[in-house]
Design a protein around this motif. Structure first.
Motif, PDB file in Angstrom:
ATOM      1  N   HIS A  15       0.803  -1.221   0.000  1.00 44.51           N
ATOM      2  CA  HIS A  15       0.000   0.000   0.000  1.00 44.51           C
ATOM      3  C   HIS A  15       0.837   1.272   0.000  1.00 44.51           C
ATOM      4  CE1 HIS A  15       0.850  -0.436   4.297  1.00 44.51           C
ATOM      5  NE2 HIS A  15       0.572   0.862   4.424  1.00 44.51           N
ATOM      6  N   LEU A  16       2.183   1.114   0.088  1.00 46.36           N
ATOM      7  CA  LEU A  16       3.060   2.283   0.036  1.00 46.36           C
ATOM      8  C   LEU A  16       3.830   2.368  -1.282  1.00 46.36           C
ATOM      9  CD1 LEU A  16       4.548   2.250   3.661  1.00 46.36           C
ATOM     10  CD2 LEU A  16       2.649   3.616   2.772  1.00 46.36           C
ATOM     11  N   GLN A  17       3.640   1.398  -2.172  1.00 50.74           N
ATOM     12  CA  GLN A  17       4.337   1.399  -3.455  1.00 50.74           C
ATOM     13  C   GLN A  17       3.483   2.104  -4.508  1.00 50.74           C
ATOM     14  OE1 GLN A  17       6.138  -2.340  -4.687  1.00 50.74           O
ATOM     15  NE2 GLN A  17       6.040  -3.111  -2.570  1.00 50.74           N
ATOM     16  N   GLU A  18       4.117   2.952  -5.307  1.00 51.80           N
ATOM     17  CA  GLU A  18       3.342   3.668  -6.326  1.00 51.80           C
ATOM     18  C   GLU A  18       2.911   2.738  -7.450  1.00 51.80           C
ATOM     19  OE1 GLU A  18       3.265   7.994  -8.140  1.00 51.80           O
ATOM     20  OE2 GLU A  18       5.098   6.943  -8.748  1.00 51.80           O
ATOM     21  N   SER A  21      -0.868   2.893  -5.555  1.00 50.39           N
ATOM     22  CA  SER A  21      -1.362   3.408  -4.277  1.00 50.39           C
ATOM     23  C   SER A  21      -1.553   4.923  -4.349  1.00 50.39           C
ATOM     24  CB  SER A  21      -0.356   3.070  -3.164  1.00 50.39           C
ATOM     25  OG  SER A  21       0.889   3.699  -3.411  1.00 50.39           O
ATOM     26  N   ASN A  22      -1.165   5.521  -5.468  1.00 50.33           N
ATOM     27  CA  ASN A  22      -1.299   6.967  -5.673  1.00 50.33           C
ATOM     28  C   ASN A  22      -2.720   7.251  -6.158  1.00 50.33           C
ATOM     29  OD1 ASN A  22      -1.244   9.631  -6.534  1.00 50.33           O
ATOM     30  ND2 ASN A  22       0.795   9.480  -7.440  1.00 50.33           N
ATOM     31  N   LEU A  23      -3.558   7.711  -5.269  1.00 48.15           N
ATOM     32  CA  LEU A  23      -4.973   7.921  -5.595  1.00 48.15           C
ATOM     33  C   LEU A  23      -5.248   9.355  -6.043  1.00 48.15           C
ATOM     34  CD1 LEU A  23      -6.539   6.010  -2.548  1.00 48.15           C
ATOM     35  CD2 LEU A  23      -5.855   5.094  -4.780  1.00 48.15           C
ATOM     36  N   ASN A  24      -4.233  10.180  -6.082  1.00 45.64           N
ATOM     37  CA  ASN A  24      -4.443  11.599  -6.366  1.00 45.64           C
ATOM     38  C   ASN A  24      -4.142  11.988  -7.810  1.00 45.64           C
ATOM     39  OD1 ASN A  24      -5.114  12.183  -3.603  1.00 45.64           O
ATOM     40  ND2 ASN A  24      -2.932  12.064  -3.118  1.00 45.64           N
ATOM     41  N   GLU A  25      -3.121  11.382  -8.389  1.00 45.57           N
ATOM     42  CA  GLU A  25      -2.723  11.773  -9.738  1.00 45.57           C
ATOM     43  C   GLU A  25      -3.386  10.884 -10.779  1.00 45.57           C
ATOM     44  OE1 GLU A  25       1.489  13.604 -10.004  1.00 45.57           O
ATOM     45  OE2 GLU A  25       1.693  11.858  -8.702  1.00 45.57           O
ATOM     46  N   SER A  26      -3.399  11.362 -12.019  1.00 49.87           N
ATOM     47  CA  SER A  26      -4.038  10.618 -13.113  1.00 49.87           C
ATOM     48  C   SER A  26      -3.198   9.407 -13.489  1.00 49.87           C
ATOM     49  CB  SER A  26      -4.195  11.516 -14.336  1.00 49.87           C
ATOM     50  OG  SER A  26      -2.925  11.829 -14.896  1.00 49.87           O
ATOM     51  N   PRO A  27      -3.838   8.373 -14.042  1.00 46.82           N
ATOM     52  CA  PRO A  27      -3.078   7.208 -14.507  1.00 46.82           C
ATOM     53  C   PRO A  27      -1.997   7.580 -15.507  1.00 46.82           C
ATOM     54  CG  PRO A  27      -5.421   6.694 -14.428  1.00 46.82           C
ATOM     55  CD  PRO A  27      -5.293   8.162 -14.162  1.00 46.82           C
ATOM     56  N   PRO A  80      -0.252 -16.466  -4.897  1.00 45.78           N
ATOM     57  CA  PRO A  80      -1.594 -16.326  -4.317  1.00 45.78           C
ATOM     58  C   PRO A  80      -1.645 -15.332  -3.171  1.00 45.78           C
ATOM     59  CG  PRO A  80      -1.058 -18.635  -4.673  1.00 45.78           C
ATOM     60  CD  PRO A  80       0.197 -17.872  -4.914  1.00 45.78           C
ATOM     61  N   SER A  81      -0.621 -15.294  -2.330  1.00 46.79           N
ATOM     62  CA  SER A  81      -0.619 -14.396  -1.178  1.00 46.79           C
ATOM     63  C   SER A  81      -0.610 -12.934  -1.623  1.00 46.79           C
ATOM     64  CB  SER A  81       0.597 -14.696  -0.293  1.00 46.79           C
ATOM     65  OG  SER A  81       0.672 -13.777   0.766  1.00 46.79           O
ATOM     66  N   ILE A  82       0.261 -12.629  -2.600  1.00 45.18           N
ATOM     67  CA  ILE A  82       0.334 -11.259  -3.099  1.00 45.18           C
ATOM     68  C   ILE A  82      -0.946 -10.886  -3.818  1.00 45.18           C
ATOM     69  CG2 ILE A  82       1.549  -9.703  -4.682  1.00 45.18           C
ATOM     70  CD1 ILE A  82       4.109 -11.251  -4.092  1.00 45.18           C
ATOM     71  N   SER A  83      -1.465 -11.837  -4.580  1.00 44.66           N
ATOM     72  CA  SER A  83      -2.701 -11.577  -5.330  1.00 44.66           C
ATOM     73  C   SER A  83      -3.862 -11.260  -4.396  1.00 44.66           C
ATOM     74  CB  SER A  83      -3.039 -12.791  -6.200  1.00 44.66           C
ATOM     75  OG  SER A  83      -4.201 -12.558  -6.949  1.00 44.66           O
ATOM     76  N   ARG A  84      -3.969 -12.002  -3.284  1.00 42.86           N
ATOM     77  CA  ARG A  84      -5.045 -11.736  -2.315  1.00 42.86           C
ATOM     78  C   ARG A  84      -4.851 -10.356  -1.675  1.00 42.86           C
ATOM     79  NH1 ARG A  84      -4.319 -17.270  -1.084  1.00 42.86           N
ATOM     80  NH2 ARG A  84      -2.891 -16.739   0.638  1.00 42.86           N
ATOM     81  N   SER A  85      -3.591 -10.009  -1.369  1.00 42.32           N
ATOM     82  CA  SER A  85      -3.329  -8.703  -0.757  1.00 42.32           C
ATOM     83  C   SER A  85      -3.724  -7.568  -1.696  1.00 42.32           C
ATOM     84  CB  SER A  85      -1.845  -8.574  -0.402  1.00 42.32           C
ATOM     85  OG  SER A  85      -1.475  -9.521   0.579  1.00 42.32           O
ATOM     86  N   ILE A  86      -3.429  -7.731  -2.968  1.00 44.32           N
ATOM     87  CA  ILE A  86      -3.788  -6.696  -3.952  1.00 44.32           C
ATOM     88  C   ILE A  86      -5.302  -6.562  -4.035  1.00 44.32           C
ATOM     89  CG2 ILE A  86      -3.770  -6.118  -6.420  1.00 44.32           C
ATOM     90  CD1 ILE A  86      -0.960  -7.344  -6.554  1.00 44.32           C
ATOM     91  N   SER A  87      -5.994  -7.691  -4.071  1.00 47.82           N
ATOM     92  CA  SER A  87      -7.460  -7.651  -4.159  1.00 47.82           C
ATOM     93  C   SER A  87      -8.063  -6.971  -2.936  1.00 47.82           C
ATOM     94  CB  SER A  87      -8.017  -9.077  -4.286  1.00 47.82           C
ATOM     95  OG  SER A  87      -7.579  -9.676  -5.485  1.00 47.82           O
ATOM     96  N   TYR A  88      -7.537  -7.278  -1.765  1.00 43.75           N
ATOM     97  CA  TYR A  88      -8.049  -6.662  -0.540  1.00 43.75           C
ATOM     98  C   TYR A  88      -7.814  -5.147  -0.547  1.00 43.75           C
ATOM     99  CZ  TYR A  88      -8.194  -5.104   4.298  1.00 43.75           C
ATOM    100  OH  TYR A  88      -8.463  -4.379   5.432  1.00 43.75           O
ATOM    101  N   LEU A  89      -6.601  -4.732  -0.902  1.00 39.48           N
ATOM    102  CA  LEU A  89      -6.273  -3.302  -0.907  1.00 39.48           C
ATOM    103  C   LEU A  89      -7.091  -2.541  -1.951  1.00 39.48           C
ATOM    104  CD1 LEU A  89      -2.377  -3.558  -0.495  1.00 39.48           C
ATOM    105  CD2 LEU A  89      -4.007  -2.682   1.209  1.00 39.48           C
ATOM    106  N   GLU A  90      -7.392  -3.215  -3.059  1.00 41.45           N
ATOM    107  CA  GLU A  90      -8.212  -2.562  -4.079  1.00 41.45           C
ATOM    108  C   GLU A  90      -9.650  -2.396  -3.586  1.00 41.45           C
ATOM    109  OE1 GLU A  90      -9.345  -2.925  -8.837  1.00 41.45           O
ATOM    110  OE2 GLU A  90      -8.698  -4.702  -7.733  1.00 41.45           O
ATOM    111  N   GLY A 135     -10.108   0.375  -1.125  1.00 42.74           N
ATOM    112  CA  GLY A 135      -9.846   1.721  -1.633  1.00 42.74           C
ATOM    113  C   GLY A 135      -8.433   2.206  -1.431  1.00 42.74           C
ATOM    114  N   GLN A 136      -7.517   1.310  -1.105  1.00 42.84           N
ATOM    115  CA  GLN A 136      -6.135   1.740  -0.903  1.00 42.84           C
ATOM    116  C   GLN A 136      -5.286   1.626  -2.169  1.00 42.84           C
ATOM    117  OE1 GLN A 136      -4.353   0.474   3.008  1.00 42.84           O
ATOM    118  NE2 GLN A 136      -6.260  -0.713   3.179  1.00 42.84           N
ATOM    119  N   LEU A 137      -5.774   0.867  -3.128  1.00 43.75           N
ATOM    120  CA  LEU A 137      -5.128   0.742  -4.438  1.00 43.75           C
ATOM    121  C   LEU A 137      -6.172   0.963  -5.525  1.00 43.75           C
ATOM    122  CD1 LEU A 137      -2.924  -2.524  -4.201  1.00 43.75           C
ATOM    123  CD2 LEU A 137      -2.212  -0.160  -3.777  1.00 43.75           C
ATOM    124  N   LYS A 138      -5.695   1.376  -6.693  1.00 38.81           N
ATOM    125  CA  LYS A 138      -6.593   1.432  -7.846  1.00 38.81           C
ATOM    126  C   LYS A 138      -5.856   0.855  -9.060  1.00 38.81           C
ATOM    127  CE  LYS A 138      -5.419   6.176  -9.312  1.00 38.81           C
ATOM    128  NZ  LYS A 138      -5.940   7.530  -9.596  1.00 38.81           N
TER     129      LYS A 138
END
Length: 494
Positions: A8-11, A44-50, A19-29, A32-35
């Protein structure tokens, strides 16, 4: 992905088969912590444009998505997307990949070679290979094309010649010949060989299209960065109106009084320092002080130029005449310093602090190109401002460049019967700051206003009484140094 930094701190986070990383990404998404900003890419940067995030992490993303991919064609020379967001790569499979704001054009081609290196996951065509690739046929024009235009390639070849010399350009061609055989690009090499030959004048120059390359082929290579800077100053000067300040020192004595202080300050600002009475003695007797022969002659040389109304009324009408005037005036200016090659353009490069001036091999070509802007100016103050900066920026001599630049500036004003400009000691930092601002930040406004203020101040130094002129200078803090003093404007009639 950085294994030591929480997701959640990586841009930029890439989807994973773990599987472990994949579940973490799904949870954070979901929380609302990832998009998700592109297929297999999260942030994890929710402020700037893609688009902004993708651009900032572009090479990291490309290297991760396509390990072993190679930047090629124009991208291997520009290292950035075109104005349409297109980039070009060599890859085992041909396809087009769309990312926010970026289009990756993947093309089949020969595999990587020893010199095609960038980093572990991402390769880039060597400079020689990239030139050959850019000489391939392209069906698409403009920024959608995988290749740069021929004039753009010519300018890059000229840059090689400027930075490495003609020998370096020949070595570049030899390396391109060698790899063209391995790549099966002999046809492209023949095109490159003709361009290099034309620039080096071993083949017909009529094929060249770039003004920069043509100038080199005809023996007048120039500094394109400086020409762009001179153009910026020219445009700014053309858009302004300037106050008319007629010369008031119209008698021979008054003109010479002003010329004394002009010569004194012009040398003082460059470090040739005398007490004012010592300088007067040198000028009045035309003899150097016994212990300071060369410094005394610097004062005399400058004065012999600037006190002569006939000489100071001469201005150039062609590039050749400009260089002739520069050289004979410089010879007079530094006649007592044979080690400084008076009257000869520099044979080695020079710099002041961290500012490097025009390469010695580009002096005549740069002055020739810059002269076109000078000729386009009509206002005498604008011409003086341009002339002074042009000479200062090119720095054509080993020494004495500041003094000769100010002589050339004031000659423009004398020829138009306008007030000459003195740069008093107290105004030195304003003067140098104006020059630096234009050189380093391409900001002409401060430089122009600085010389306007200096001319306005100089316009009050009038009369046949040198003592009165000196008194005005003293009241104005003209002889002072340091941050505690500023240039004061004095009403001479008060």
């Amino acid at each position: 992905m950085d294994k030591h930094t929480p997701l959640h701190l990586q841009e930029i986070i890439f989807s994973s088969s773990n599987p472990s990383i994949s579940r973490s990404i799904s949870y954070l998404e979901r929380s609302g912590q990832l998009k998700k900003i592109a297929p297999r890419i999260y942030t994890s940067n929710l402020n700037e444009s893609p688009e902004t995030i993708i651009r900032r992490n572009l090479f990291k993303i490309i290297g991760h998505l396509f390990p072993g991919i190679m930047l090629s064609h124009r991208t291997a020379l520009e290292y950035k997307p075109t104005s349409t967001g297109d980039m070009f790569f060599t890859y085992p499979s041909q396809r087009i990949v769309k990312l926010p704001g970026i289009t990756l054009n993947l093309m089949k081609g020969p595999g990587t070679m020893e010199r095609d290196t960038l980093n572990e996951n991402l390769r880039a065509s060597s400079q020689e290979r990239a030139f050959l690739e850019n000489l391939q046929e392209s069906r698409k024009p403009g920024p959608k094309s995988k290749t740069l235009t021929i004039p753009e390639l010519e300018e890059r070849l000229d840059n090689i010649a400027r930075s490495r010399g003609e020998q370096g350009l020949n070595e570049f061609r030899d390396q391109a010949r060698h790899i063209s055989e391995e790549l099966g690009m002999q046809k492209e090499f023949e095109k490159l060989n003709k361009l290099v030959g034309a620039i080096l004048t071993t083949k017909p120059s009529s094929i060249l299209r770039s003004p920069l390359a043509i100038a080199r082929a005809f023996g007048h290579p120039y500094d394109p960065v400086r020409i762009a800077l001179f153009e910026k100053l020219f445009v700014e000067l053309q858009q302004r109106e300037f106050v008319n300040l007629p010369e008031r020192n119209t008698t021979q004595l008054a003109f010479r009084n002003f010329a004394f202080f002009e010569a004194y300050f012009s040398n003082f600002i460059e470090g040739t320092r005398f007490e004012i009475e010592e300088a007067k003695q040198i000028i009045e007797t035309s003899r150097p002080l016994p212990s300071r022969d060369e410094d005394s002659h610097d004062i005399l040389g400058t004065y012999h130029l600037v006190n002569n109304t006939k000489e100071m009324s001469i201005t150039p009408d062609s590039p050749d005449r400009l260089m002739e005037i520069l050289q004979y005036r410089h010879k007079i200016l530094l006649s007592a310093r044979p080690s400084k090659n008076p009257g000869l353009f520099k044979a080695r490069n020079n710099q002041a602090g961290d500012t490097s001036f025009v390469d010695h091999g580009l002096v005549t070509g740069t002055l020739t190109q810059a002269f076109d802007f000078y000729k386009g100016l009509k206002n005498p103050f604008a011409k003086a401002v341009y002339m002074m900066f042009m000479i200062s920026e090119v720095h054509p001599f080993d020494d004495g460049n500041g003094r000769i630049a100010r002589v050339m500036m004031n000659a423009e004003l004398v020829s138009a019967r306008q007030t000459k400009i003195i740069i008093p000691t107290v105004f030195r930092e304003d003067y140098l700051g104006g020059l630096r601002g234009l050189t380093r930040r391409q900001e002409p406004d401060t430089y122009i206003r600085m010389l306007q203020r200096a001319q306005l101040f100089s316009s009050v130094l009038v009369g046949e009484d040198m003592a009165k002129m000196q008194e005005i200078l003293e009241y104005s803090n003209a002889f002072k140094e340091g941050e505690d003093y500023i240039l004061q404007f004095v009403d001479p009639s008060a």
